[in-house]
Design a protein around this motif. Sequence first.
Motif, PDB file in Angstrom:
ATOM      1  N   GLN A 165       0.805  -1.229   0.000  1.00  0.00           N
ATOM      2  CA  GLN A 165       0.000   0.000   0.000  1.00  0.00           C
ATOM      3  C   GLN A 165       0.836   1.278   0.000  1.00  0.00           C
ATOM      4  O   GLN A 165       0.715   2.099  -0.904  1.00  0.00           O
ATOM      5  CB  GLN A 165      -0.931  -0.006   1.229  1.00  0.00           C
ATOM      6  N   VAL A 166       1.677   1.434   1.009  1.00  0.00           N
ATOM      7  CA  VAL A 166       2.347   2.712   1.230  1.00  0.00           C
ATOM      8  C   VAL A 166       3.188   3.135   0.034  1.00  0.00           C
ATOM      9  O   VAL A 166       3.145   4.291  -0.395  1.00  0.00           O
ATOM     10  CB  VAL A 166       3.223   2.653   2.508  1.00  0.00           C
ATOM     11  N   LEU A 167       3.954   2.207  -0.514  1.00  0.00           N
ATOM     12  CA  LEU A 167       4.849   2.541  -1.616  1.00  0.00           C
ATOM     13  C   LEU A 167       4.093   3.067  -2.823  1.00  0.00           C
ATOM     14  O   LEU A 167       4.574   3.964  -3.527  1.00  0.00           O
ATOM     15  CB  LEU A 167       5.667   1.303  -2.004  1.00  0.00           C
ATOM     16  N   ARG A 168       2.892   2.557  -3.059  1.00  0.00           N
ATOM     17  CA  ARG A 168       2.117   2.962  -4.227  1.00  0.00           C
ATOM     18  C   ARG A 168       1.263   4.204  -3.984  1.00  0.00           C
ATOM     19  O   ARG A 168       0.829   4.849  -4.934  1.00  0.00           O
ATOM     20  CB  ARG A 168       1.190   1.828  -4.669  1.00  0.00           C
ATOM     21  N   THR A 169       0.994   4.519  -2.728  1.00  0.00           N
ATOM     22  CA  THR A 169      -0.002   5.553  -2.449  1.00  0.00           C
ATOM     23  C   THR A 169       0.521   6.794  -1.743  1.00  0.00           C
ATOM     24  O   THR A 169      -0.090   7.855  -1.836  1.00  0.00           O
ATOM     25  CB  THR A 169      -1.152   4.979  -1.596  1.00  0.00           C
ATOM     26  N   SER A 170       1.647   6.685  -1.018  1.00  0.00           N
ATOM     27  CA  SER A 170       2.058   7.812  -0.182  1.00  0.00           C
ATOM     28  C   SER A 170       2.773   8.904  -0.954  1.00  0.00           C
ATOM     29  O   SER A 170       2.653  10.085  -0.634  1.00  0.00           O
ATOM     30  CB  SER A 170       2.949   7.320   0.959  1.00  0.00           C
ATOM     31  N   SER A 171       3.550   8.535  -1.993  1.00  0.00           N
ATOM     32  CA  SER A 171       4.317   9.526  -2.745  1.00  0.00           C
ATOM     33  C   SER A 171       4.588   8.999  -4.134  1.00  0.00           C
ATOM     34  O   SER A 171       5.338   8.031  -4.306  1.00  0.00           O
ATOM     35  CB  SER A 171       5.651   9.836  -2.040  1.00  0.00           C
ATOM     36  N   ASP A 172       3.987   9.625  -5.140  1.00  0.00           N
ATOM     37  CA  ASP A 172       4.235   9.205  -6.523  1.00  0.00           C
ATOM     38  C   ASP A 172       5.688   9.425  -6.916  1.00  0.00           C
ATOM     39  O   ASP A 172       6.223   8.730  -7.781  1.00  0.00           O
ATOM     40  CB  ASP A 172       3.310   9.953  -7.482  1.00  0.00           C
ATOM     41  N   GLU A 173       6.334  10.403  -6.281  1.00  0.00           N
ATOM     42  CA  GLU A 173       7.750  10.662  -6.582  1.00  0.00           C
ATOM     43  C   GLU A 173       8.616   9.494  -6.121  1.00  0.00           C
ATOM     44  O   GLU A 173       9.494   9.019  -6.853  1.00  0.00           O
ATOM     45  CB  GLU A 173       8.187  11.961  -5.903  1.00  0.00           C
TER      46      GLU A 173
END
Length: 539
Positions: A165-173
């Motif tokens: 979840q976090v890797l895909r949703t927290s920061s597109d950069e």
Amino acid sequence: MKRIFAYILPLAMTMAACQKQLQTSATTTDGAAPTVIENLQPLRPIDVVELSLPESDKVIVKLMFRNGSMTDPDGKEGLTYATAQTIMASGTQDLTNTQIQEKIYPMAARYGASVDKEVTVFTFAVHKDFLNQFYPILKGLMLTPRFAPEDFSRVKSNQQNYVDQVLRTSSDEEYSKKALEDLLFRGTNYQHTAQGTSAGVQAITLEDVKNQYKNFFTHNNVTIGIAGNYSPEFLSQLKQDMKGLSSVEPNVGRPGQPNKPNGIVVEIISKPNALGSAIFTGAPLSITRSSDNFAALMVANSYLGEHRKSYGQLYEKIRSTRSMNYGDYSYIEWYENGGGNMLPVAGVPRTSNYHALWIRPVQTAEGLKQQYKELGNIKVGHAHFALRLALREVDDMIKNGISKEDFDLTRQFLRSYNKLYIQTPEKQLGFLLDSHYYGRKNYIEEMDALLAKLTVEDVNAAIKKYWTADNLFVTIVTDDSEAQPLADALRNNTPSPMSYSNIVKEGLPQAVKTEDAQIANFKLNVKEVRVVDTKDTFK
């Protein structure tokens, strides 16, 4: 071109103080030569890097193991990370994690672990007055970790949530940056993130963690780093105790090499409700800090766009002149947590390297159309133009180099700026450990000496030798509505005129409009474009 460097050395760490502290001893035990990383020879048990600071009120201990995520077995990607975090979160045979936290709170002590591709680093920090009370905890965590099932389950759950979840949703950069490495190193032990893959983390068991600890956290692949106000007797005890680590000879293997692209290979990640197009590019780079030529590339890189600095060419042309995003930067080595760190951090030495460009999110067509009625007919947002602009700047530097004036200003800036990396004993020790890993004595000192004798001709020759604008990988995280139109435009090298609102366009100098027309038709050597659904990444 005049350039203003708005970065001031903090009063707490003047340049003179930095220089003085850099002169403190940084030695390898028994005077042996540092490991030559090109040959990847196994370390001797046990190397020590010292930074003696008798006036300090703290003691810092770092244990660097040559066993990063590249040692994860196939199908259990993320195992090294899970092992390191479980060691830190699970207590010792004598104390639970909760009991340890209660004991160290009055000491204001702390500890933690970081995992990258090639190394895992455990850091312990404590006031000198509490060293004797804290040391049994350090020793217990490293030699007799508790490996409690409930603590492992908590670590694994957090890790699974990150990769799912976090890797895909927290920061597109950050997403595009990790996706670039997945593409650049695909098929190698460098491909997956330190936290692993979704299936890899699911497959990890507590028994796997215990075996990874035994087989890779050994006294045969550890370097001890120590800084601050410690006695020779304490260091001798630490060295002796760390011999109690496993005696297994770890089978680390060789780091995966970056793939060599034929032309520009683009992977676009299509994501629902993305707010913009986040872009990262990467081209294999054949040198690291271990090479003296690295100093020349440092100048070139800084001129093009130092991390989070507002004077680089990319920042000036993409953000300042055209207001397309929040910033644009260049990198000649991995930059850990670029979204959170203003300065490079230690503990992530790598022998497989690449030149990268970070183009922070630019607007999609849908976003522009919602804001400006006059842009209602555009098909693609700013990503195609921004990528063209950035690679055109690299191409211009390869063909024409930089001027003597820009070289002098950039080199002067770097010779001051690099010293900011080591403002605390912990940071100094970290860079000394990295120096040792790269086969150097003191990276900051040595690069400063190399910069001092560098010429503009050296820099321009290095740019021509090591950089490319024609053969590289590109990852773009963008909205579902933008992905296919952008892919088509890139694949067909469609002209990409810059889309300004009327009020912005009216205020632009003619020189910018003329350059825009040239950028819009700059031919990119695109050979392959793929669109990937966000659900299919990092599996």
